[in-house]
Design a protein around this motif. Structure first.
Motif, PDB file in Angstrom:
ATOM      1  N   PRO A 167       0.834  -1.202   0.000  1.00  0.00           N
ATOM      2  CA  PRO A 167       0.000   0.000   0.000  1.00  0.00           C
ATOM      3  C   PRO A 167       0.872   1.257   0.000  1.00  0.00           C
ATOM      4  N   VAL A 168       0.288   2.369  -0.409  1.00  0.00           N
ATOM      5  CA  VAL A 168       0.945   3.658  -0.230  1.00  0.00           C
ATOM      6  C   VAL A 168       0.792   4.016   1.243  1.00  0.00           C
TER       7      VAL A 168
ATOM      8  N   ILE B 107       1.234   6.531   4.347  1.00  0.00           N
ATOM      9  CA  ILE B 107       1.332   7.977   4.527  1.00  0.00           C
ATOM     10  C   ILE B 107       1.287   8.368   6.009  1.00  0.00           C
TER      11      ILE B 107
ATOM     12  N   LEU C  52      -2.076  12.708  -3.794  1.00  0.00           N
ATOM     13  CA  LEU C  52      -2.484  11.302  -3.867  1.00  0.00           C
ATOM     14  C   LEU C  52      -2.521  10.817  -5.308  1.00  0.00           C
TER      15      LEU C  52
ATOM     16  N   THR D 289      -0.349   7.516  -6.404  1.00  0.00           N
ATOM     17  CA  THR D 289      -1.047   6.304  -6.852  1.00  0.00           C
ATOM     18  C   THR D 289      -1.066   6.151  -8.366  1.00  0.00           C
TER      19      THR D 289
ATOM     20  N   LYS E 126      -6.030   1.799  -5.672  1.00  0.00           N
ATOM     21  CA  LYS E 126      -4.778   1.383  -5.041  1.00  0.00           C
ATOM     22  C   LYS E 126      -4.890   1.558  -3.527  1.00  0.00           C
TER      23      LYS E 126
ATOM     24  N   VAL F 191      -4.267   2.674   0.099  1.00  0.00           N
ATOM     25  CA  VAL F 191      -3.593   3.810   0.722  1.00  0.00           C
ATOM     26  C   VAL F 191      -3.848   3.713   2.224  1.00  0.00           C
TER      27      VAL F 191
ATOM     28  N   ALA G  15      -9.274  11.183   1.990  1.00  0.00           N
ATOM     29  CA  ALA G  15      -8.997  10.310   0.845  1.00  0.00           C
ATOM     30  C   ALA G  15     -10.278   9.679   0.299  1.00  0.00           C
TER      31      ALA G  15
ATOM     32  N   TYR H 168     -11.065   7.664  -3.277  1.00  0.00           N
ATOM     33  CA  TYR H 168     -10.281   6.439  -3.108  1.00  0.00           C
ATOM     34  C   TYR H 168     -11.131   5.378  -2.419  1.00  0.00           C
TER      35      TYR H 168
ATOM     36  N   VAL I 234      -9.129   2.525   1.268  1.00  0.00           N
ATOM     37  CA  VAL I 234      -8.459   3.356   2.258  1.00  0.00           C
ATOM     38  C   VAL I 234      -8.293   2.590   3.570  1.00  0.00           C
TER      39      VAL I 234
END
Length: 223
Positions: A118-119, A121, A159, A163, A169, A171, A190, A195, A198
């Motif tokens: 995952p991204v 953050i 974002l 992504t 994707k 996050v 988000a 998104y 999440v």
């Protein structure tokens, strides 16, 4: 004249030492030999440390227990909400977040070992932060007045970059602990942007550290 071997002194490693005396008094001199050995040893130790560090994450995750760490599942009886919390960010959080997945330490650590990471953050504020390895630091992403403020537009742009424009994707947002609303707010943002995958790592840095997992320092935010 036959060569003769002299005894190595036990002390005063800084002084010149005659090792072998060949014929006609010619000598081989070695200075600071012990110091050179010490430097070489430190260099080799450094190389070994780097190698070990690169393997530490995988080793720790393989031994990690599937249990909560540092109050990441603690229920203070706080009701979930779908609007940005304004101020008083250091306070107990709900155990759920509408529309998002609450991610536990064990599950997150496992997901970061796979191919589809995952991204990740970090939304803490400050001049620098402790962060999970591989994180992007977006200082202030969890602050603001609502979904129509400048932070929302700024976050939508960032974002999209992180992504590649793929709103499916995964996050994952986090901050300090389960008593930090910044990541809760950021996850709400988000979702509002569109998104659909999440995650909210409720335990944050405190739970990650309590699990014995590695932390890295980020000195500059990455907006």
């Amino acid at each position: 004249m036959a060569s003769r071997i002299l005894r190595w002194p036990r002390h005063k490693a800084e002084e010149p030492v005659t090792l072998i005396t060949p014929g006609r008094g010619t000598s081989i001199i070695v200075k600071k030999f012990a110091l050179l050995i010490s430097i070489s040893s430190l260099f080799l130790a450094g190389c070994q440390t780097t190698s070990t560090s690169s393997q530490s994450m995988t080793q720790v995750v393989s031994q990690l227990e599937a249990r909560p760490f540092s109050a990441e599942d603690k229920d203070w009886g706080v009701a979930p909400q779908d609007v940005i919390r304004k101020g008083s960010y250091h306070a107990p959080t709900p155990v759920t977040l509408p529309g998002a997945k609450v991610v536990a330490t064990y599950a997150l650590a496992q997901s970061l070992q796979g191919n589809s990471k995952p991204v990740l953050i970090n939304v803490l504020t400050g001049s620098w932060v402790n962060a999970l390895p591989g994180s992007v630091w977006l200082s202030g992403a969890g602050q603001g007045a609502g979904f129509d403020d400048p932070t929302q537009a700024r976050m939508a742009k960032r974002l999209d970059e992180l992504t590649g424009g793929d709103k499916t994707k995964p996050v994952v947002f986090y901050c300090l602990s389960s008593e930090c609303w910044l990541s809760y707010n950021a996850a709400l943002r988000a979702q509002r942007i569109g998104y659909t995958n999440v995650g909210w790592y409720r335990g944050g840095v405190d739970s990650w550290k309590a699990a014995g997992l590695p932390i890295e320092r980020i000195d500059r935010d990455q907006w």
